[in-house]
Motif scaffolding. Sequence first.
Motif, PDB file in Angstrom:
ATOM      1  N   ALA A 117       1.152  -1.108   0.483  1.00  0.00           N
ATOM      2  CA  ALA A 117       0.255  -0.088   0.095  1.00  0.00           C
ATOM      3  C   ALA A 117       0.817   1.314   0.386  1.00  0.00           C
ATOM      4  CB  ALA A 117      -0.769  -0.010   1.434  1.00  0.00           C
ATOM      5  N   LYS A 118       0.023   2.032  -0.887  1.00  0.00           N
ATOM      6  CA  LYS A 118       1.416   3.458  -0.414  1.00  0.00           C
ATOM      7  C   LYS A 118       1.121   4.048   0.611  1.00  0.00           C
ATOM      8  CE  LYS A 118       0.127   6.001  -4.265  1.00  0.00           C
ATOM      9  NZ  LYS A 118       0.080   6.720  -5.640  1.00  0.00           N
ATOM     10  N   SER A 119      -0.313   4.212   1.002  1.00  0.00           N
ATOM     11  CA  SER A 119      -0.230   4.637   2.786  1.00  0.00           C
ATOM     12  C   SER A 119      -1.465   4.299   3.879  1.00  0.00           C
ATOM     13  CB  SER A 119      -1.615   6.695   2.598  1.00  0.00           C
ATOM     14  OG  SER A 119      -1.633   7.305   3.530  1.00  0.00           O
ATOM     15  N   SER A 120      -0.260   4.085   4.505  1.00  0.00           N
ATOM     16  CA  SER A 120      -1.618   3.853   6.119  1.00  0.00           C
ATOM     17  C   SER A 120      -2.627   3.796   6.303  1.00  0.00           C
ATOM     18  CB  SER A 120      -0.957   3.138   7.843  1.00  0.00           C
ATOM     19  OG  SER A 120      -0.453   4.495   7.636  1.00  0.00           O
ATOM     20  N   ILE A 121      -2.745   5.628   6.386  1.00  0.00           N
ATOM     21  CA  ILE A 121      -3.957   6.186   6.130  1.00  0.00           C
ATOM     22  C   ILE A 121      -5.104   5.771   5.000  1.00  0.00           C
ATOM     23  CG2 ILE A 121      -4.766   8.745   5.661  1.00  0.00           C
ATOM     24  CD1 ILE A 121      -2.119  10.244   7.131  1.00  0.00           C
ATOM     25  N   LEU A 122      -4.875   6.695   3.860  1.00  0.00           N
ATOM     26  CA  LEU A 122      -5.402   5.364   2.969  1.00  0.00           C
ATOM     27  C   LEU A 122      -6.163   3.780   3.752  1.00  0.00           C
ATOM     28  CD1 LEU A 122      -3.795   6.505  -0.544  1.00  0.00           C
ATOM     29  CD2 LEU A 122      -5.655   8.004   0.579  1.00  0.00           C
ATOM     30  N   SER A 123      -5.653   3.079   3.872  1.00  0.00           N
ATOM     31  CA  SER A 123      -5.513   2.612   4.396  1.00  0.00           C
ATOM     32  C   SER A 123      -6.942   1.981   4.995  1.00  0.00           C
ATOM     33  CB  SER A 123      -4.589   1.168   4.517  1.00  0.00           C
ATOM     34  OG  SER A 123      -3.611   0.921   3.772  1.00  0.00           O
ATOM     35  N   LYS A 124      -6.940   3.149   5.974  1.00  0.00           N
ATOM     36  CA  LYS A 124      -7.814   3.091   6.807  1.00  0.00           C
ATOM     37  C   LYS A 124      -9.048   3.677   6.818  1.00  0.00           C
ATOM     38  CE  LYS A 124      -4.103   3.520  11.050  1.00  0.00           C
ATOM     39  NZ  LYS A 124      -3.497   4.858  12.005  1.00  0.00           N
ATOM     40  N   LEU A 125      -9.134   4.502   5.461  1.00  0.00           N
ATOM     41  CA  LEU A 125      -9.996   5.695   4.974  1.00  0.00           C
ATOM     42  C   LEU A 125     -10.904   4.239   4.025  1.00  0.00           C
ATOM     43  CD1 LEU A 125      -8.493   8.405   3.753  1.00  0.00           C
ATOM     44  CD2 LEU A 125     -10.225   8.399   5.359  1.00  0.00           C
ATOM     45  N   ILE A 126     -10.173   3.410   3.572  1.00  0.00           N
ATOM     46  CA  ILE A 126     -10.733   1.836   2.341  1.00  0.00           C
ATOM     47  C   ILE A 126     -11.235   1.561   3.845  1.00  0.00           C
ATOM     48  CG2 ILE A 126     -10.464   0.212   1.257  1.00  0.00           C
ATOM     49  CD1 ILE A 126      -7.697   1.413   0.247  1.00  0.00           C
ATOM     50  N   GLN A 127     -10.803   0.920   4.849  1.00  0.00           N
ATOM     51  CA  GLN A 127     -11.656   0.515   5.820  1.00  0.00           C
ATOM     52  C   GLN A 127     -12.898   1.167   6.628  1.00  0.00           C
ATOM     53  OE1 GLN A 127      -9.287  -0.724   9.064  1.00  0.00           O
ATOM     54  NE2 GLN A 127      -8.148  -1.941   7.517  1.00  0.00           N
ATOM     55  N   ILE A 128     -13.112   2.099   6.331  1.00  0.00           N
ATOM     56  CA  ILE A 128     -13.967   3.488   6.747  1.00  0.00           C
ATOM     57  C   ILE A 128     -15.311   3.073   6.419  1.00  0.00           C
ATOM     58  CG2 ILE A 128     -14.758   5.681   7.378  1.00  0.00           C
ATOM     59  CD1 ILE A 128     -11.808   5.859   8.836  1.00  0.00           C
ATOM     60  N   PHE A 129     -15.117   3.391   4.706  1.00  0.00           N
ATOM     61  CA  PHE A 129     -15.979   3.259   3.681  1.00  0.00           C
ATOM     62  C   PHE A 129     -16.087   2.572   3.705  1.00  0.00           C
ATOM     63  CE2 PHE A 129     -13.784   7.643   2.206  1.00  0.00           C
ATOM     64  CZ  PHE A 129     -14.230   8.440   2.323  1.00  0.00           C
ATOM     65  N   GLY A 130     -15.540   1.272   3.989  1.00  0.00           N
ATOM     66  CA  GLY A 130     -16.447  -0.478   3.841  1.00  0.00           C
ATOM     67  C   GLY A 130     -16.861  -0.707   5.074  1.00  0.00           C
ATOM     68  N   TRP A 131     -16.729  -0.305   5.779  1.00  0.00           N
ATOM     69  CA  TRP A 131     -18.594  -0.264   6.344  1.00  0.00           C
ATOM     70  C   TRP A 131     -19.442   0.708   6.506  1.00  0.00           C
ATOM     71  CZ3 TRP A 131     -18.649  -4.842  10.122  1.00  0.00           C
ATOM     72  CH2 TRP A 131     -17.075  -5.638  10.024  1.00  0.00           C
ATOM     73  N   VAL A 132     -19.100   1.764   6.482  1.00  0.00           N
ATOM     74  CA  VAL A 132     -20.109   2.556   5.868  1.00  0.00           C
ATOM     75  C   VAL A 132     -20.991   2.091   4.779  1.00  0.00           C
ATOM     76  CG1 VAL A 132     -20.950   4.767   5.640  1.00  0.00           C
ATOM     77  CG2 VAL A 132     -18.817   4.811   6.956  1.00  0.00           C
ATOM     78  N   TYR A 133     -20.008   1.744   4.299  1.00  0.00           N
ATOM     79  CA  TYR A 133     -21.304   1.328   3.042  1.00  0.00           C
ATOM     80  C   TYR A 133     -21.812   0.356   3.466  1.00  0.00           C
ATOM     81  CZ  TYR A 133     -18.465  -2.516   0.481  1.00  0.00           C
ATOM     82  OH  TYR A 133     -18.080  -3.330   0.011  1.00  0.00           O
ATOM     83  N   PHE A 134     -21.730  -1.305   3.943  1.00  0.00           N
ATOM     84  CA  PHE A 134     -21.824  -2.571   4.431  1.00  0.00           C
ATOM     85  C   PHE A 134     -23.370  -2.116   5.522  1.00  0.00           C
ATOM     86  CE2 PHE A 134     -22.193  -5.092   8.264  1.00  0.00           C
ATOM     87  CZ  PHE A 134     -22.402  -6.852   7.485  1.00  0.00           C
ATOM     88  N   PHE A 135     -22.977  -1.584   6.269  1.00  0.00           N
ATOM     89  CA  PHE A 135     -23.769  -0.411   7.185  1.00  0.00           C
ATOM     90  C   PHE A 135     -24.914   0.125   6.584  1.00  0.00           C
ATOM     91  CE2 PHE A 135     -20.493  -1.174  10.560  1.00  0.00           C
ATOM     92  CZ  PHE A 135     -21.834  -2.572  10.945  1.00  0.00           C
ATOM     93  N   ALA A 136     -24.541   1.565   5.503  1.00  0.00           N
ATOM     94  CA  ALA A 136     -25.138   1.626   5.373  1.00  0.00           C
ATOM     95  C   ALA A 136     -26.526   1.099   4.312  1.00  0.00           C
ATOM     96  CB  ALA A 136     -24.945   2.554   3.917  1.00  0.00           C
ATOM     97  N   TRP A 137     -26.669   0.082   3.860  1.00  0.00           N
ATOM     98  CA  TRP A 137     -27.002  -0.610   2.180  1.00  0.00           C
ATOM     99  C   TRP A 137     -27.638  -1.658   3.337  1.00  0.00           C
ATOM    100  CZ3 TRP A 137     -22.401  -1.996  -1.533  1.00  0.00           C
ATOM    101  CH2 TRP A 137     -22.260  -1.041  -2.139  1.00  0.00           C
ATOM    102  N   SER A 138     -27.089  -2.646   4.964  1.00  0.00           N
ATOM    103  CA  SER A 138     -28.016  -3.286   5.641  1.00  0.00           C
ATOM    104  C   SER A 138     -28.917  -2.664   6.087  1.00  0.00           C
ATOM    105  CB  SER A 138     -26.848  -3.862   6.801  1.00  0.00           C
ATOM    106  OG  SER A 138     -25.408  -4.354   5.876  1.00  0.00           O
TER     107      SER A 138
END
Length: 384
Positions: A117-138
């Motif tokens: 990965a290029k950035s650990s910050i981007l990695s954390k944002l990826i996880q955050i967006f992943g959880w947000v869309y999971f709960f939003a869709w659920s």
Amino acid sequence: LVYSCSAFSYESLHANDHVLLFDPSTLTVTISEDKTTNIQLISEHDEDVVVTFLYGDNLRGDPQGFISPLRNLTFKRHKQIQQTLYVRGLKEGHIIVQAHSQQINITNKDFLLINIAKSSILSKLIQIFGWVYFFAWSLSFYPQIILNFKRKSVVGLNFDYLALNLLGFFCYSVFNVGLYLSTDVQSQYFNLHPRGINPVLLNDVLFSIHAFIACLITLFQCLFFERATQRLSYITTTLIVVFVLFLSISSTVAVFHRIPSLTVLYFYSYVKLTITAIKYVPQVFYNYRRKSTEGWSIGNIVLDLTGGICSLLQMFLLALNYNDWSSLFGSPTKFGLGLLSIMFDIIFILQHFIFYKKKQYITLNSTVVEGNEEQHVNENSYSE
């Protein structure tokens, strides 16, 4: 592809059996970060074995700048000593590492997949967006269920949309459960993609089953709550019959081993993709004919839009973080369907807040005309 060390018995190996194990078999590192993986050679070798490493899709002898070259490992004769590999990321991307030896032929398909990965910050944002869309869709299924319950009516919810959604998530559940739980299906998948990883995770299984159950609850509401004279259209009925017949015949043929089970699961996924592309159309036209979105929950749409945007943002950040734009544009179906769903969500929002905003409802016994058919219902009707 993850193997378990306990799956192999050293005593049962023959002289030509050579099994190599990476644990873990997938590593994610950031540029300049060090991580380790364990490697074990299980083999009845009569001499010391030197293991070297090949890199990339073409299995070259150099790591192509993605990681620091891995040091050679020596395994002593008749020993199952586990050794540690140290990995340092140099350039963002993905690289496959496979072992090679001059003394023995390592024939197993195990490999090490390294994601840099290029950035650990981007990695954390990826996880955050992943959880947000999971709960939003659920959560997006519940505003409609709650609205139906409060009104004791499903008038305003198009039955064609509901039926297509129910079948779509049933197909999605079958695909996810089959690929996640069936060892036979997984074996077929890895025979086709020997260096691939299982695309279905536990959260995919839970989401699809949850979505199907939520659609089923909404269907039961349609059976007991006020629904006027709403029914499935002939077009949707025909589509569903064709889909069900196609999947039933395919599944039956697979039971008799005429086609692979994995192929049938792909058929289910194709039906799901087709339904995703068309399912919103009936509700859009239903709202247009009624000149109203009453009975159609806007909360459902807001959550769906939130999930869709976060999903696309996550895809974009993944491509940026790993310099892997093929993952974004190399899957036009997934990317296109995501954009299509967002487009329909925007249409629903425009219908609710702009096109039909001035409609205020009063409760009375009214006559609703749909096409050439009069329907006498007790529902919320509108006046300017």
